[in-house]
Design an enzyme around this catalytic site. Sequence first.
Site, short mmCIF file in Angstrom:
data_model
loop_
_atom_site.label_atom_id
_atom_site.label_comp_id
_atom_site.label_asym_id
_atom_site.label_seq_id
_atom_site.Cartn_x
_atom_site.Cartn_y
_atom_site.Cartn_z
N ARG A 237 28.31 1.63 10.45
CA ARG A 237 27.00 1.62 9.81
C ARG A 237 26.96 2.81 8.85
O ARG A 237 27.41 3.92 9.19
CB ARG A 237 25.87 1.76 10.83
CG ARG A 237 25.54 0.46 11.56
CD ARG A 237 24.91 -0.59 10.65
NE ARG A 237 24.56 -1.83 11.33
CZ ARG A 237 25.35 -2.90 11.46
NH1 ARG A 237 26.57 -2.87 10.99
NH2 ARG A 237 24.92 -3.98 12.07
N GLU A 266 21.47 -0.51 1.72
CA GLU A 266 22.14 -1.76 1.36
C GLU A 266 21.11 -2.77 0.88
O GLU A 266 20.05 -2.88 1.49
CB GLU A 266 22.91 -2.31 2.56
CG GLU A 266 24.03 -1.37 3.00
CD GLU A 266 24.84 -1.89 4.19
OE1 GLU A 266 24.64 -3.06 4.57
OE2 GLU A 266 25.64 -1.13 4.71
N HIS A 285 29.41 -4.91 2.42
CA HIS A 285 29.21 -5.20 3.85
C HIS A 285 29.76 -6.59 4.21
O HIS A 285 29.01 -7.47 4.65
CB HIS A 285 27.73 -5.08 4.24
CG HIS A 285 27.52 -4.85 5.72
ND1 HIS A 285 26.49 -4.11 6.22
CD2 HIS A 285 28.23 -5.28 6.80
CE1 HIS A 285 26.56 -4.09 7.56
NE2 HIS A 285 27.62 -4.80 7.92
C1 GLV Z 1 27.60 -6.48 10.99
O1 GLV Z 1 27.52 -5.42 10.44
C2 GLV Z 1 27.24 -6.72 12.35
O2 GLV Z 1 26.59 -5.85 12.97
O3 GLV Z 1 27.55 -7.80 12.85
#
Ligand code: GLV
Length: 321
Positions: A237, A266, A285
């Site tokens: 994260r 994001e 991401h």
């Molecule tokens: C993606 O970042 C997730 O948490 O699945």
Amino acid sequence: MKPNIVLYKSLPDDLRARLDEHCRVTEVNDLSPETLAAHASAFSEAEGILGSGGKVDADFLQHMPKLRVASTVSVGYDNFDVAALNDNGVLLMHTPTVLTETVADTMMALVLSSARRVVEMAERVKAGEWQKSIAPDWYGVDVHHKKLGILGMGRIGLALAQRAHLGFGMPILYNARKQHPEAEQRFDAQYCDLDTLLAESDFLCISLPLTAQTHHLIGREQLAKMKKSAVLINAGRGPVVDEQALIAALKDGTIHGAGLDVFEQEPLPVSSELLQLRNVVALPHIGSATHETRYGMAKDAVDNLIAALSGKVEKNCVNPR
Ligand code: GLV
Ligand code: GLV
């Protein structure tokens, strides 16, 4: 009678049909305050919610007095206030297993592209800059047999260790809340404290969830302990790393480069200074974003919701009673 649920993510047809068999579904775009206001009665009647993103806290839960189960299409659940869910008797379900190998692939892709400047080189070829044999200022650095440090040895960290150690001959160091015997036995991973991990890693790979304890865990002081030649990889994260401190470290040569799939904000704003830096590979991401894995996550989230609504919680629950 079928339970009412709010769906805030579009699903493949077959999964939507399965959900419709078990639940009365109201589909909305997201969990924003605007959506909440526009669909107030659907939210107030809902016993379940399913989707990804948004923020579910005590305020939000006031609008959902009947909620019993929240099913997120993700492994991370930092957007949920788990204490508030517990106070309201809401089970939180997530998808911790299905995406492991895919996220580890993404992390290895960031290691390789940062070290070998894959994205930058491909752009140079497309821009017509490959006119003669390349000069040393286009060289990268080796990946194989370098030290790979893993911060957070969960499922994804273990799958990364497997790739790096067995595939690339990399010695593995790691730091986590507790030691991981399987990583040590199978991949010769060595447990160390954070300072040692920072000082010795050629690639520092962060695979931690975001919690109060991990927020800005890596800041100016920690970056200063890394090798000048080191590359930081973050696919956990964004806020685990102090992004302003990272930008400064990348600009002044404190560390060599970064491969990032996650950011403090994001989508990453186009104005971000990270995008001005040649030594940064930034991805949108996409850790788990393959067709196969996103389908698997959606399927697990549907199964999790149906199971939990019918009182059968055997796995994938963040806060079992
Ligand atoms: C993606 O970042 C997730 O948490 O699945
Ligand atoms: C996370 O995986 C940790 O154990 O720190």
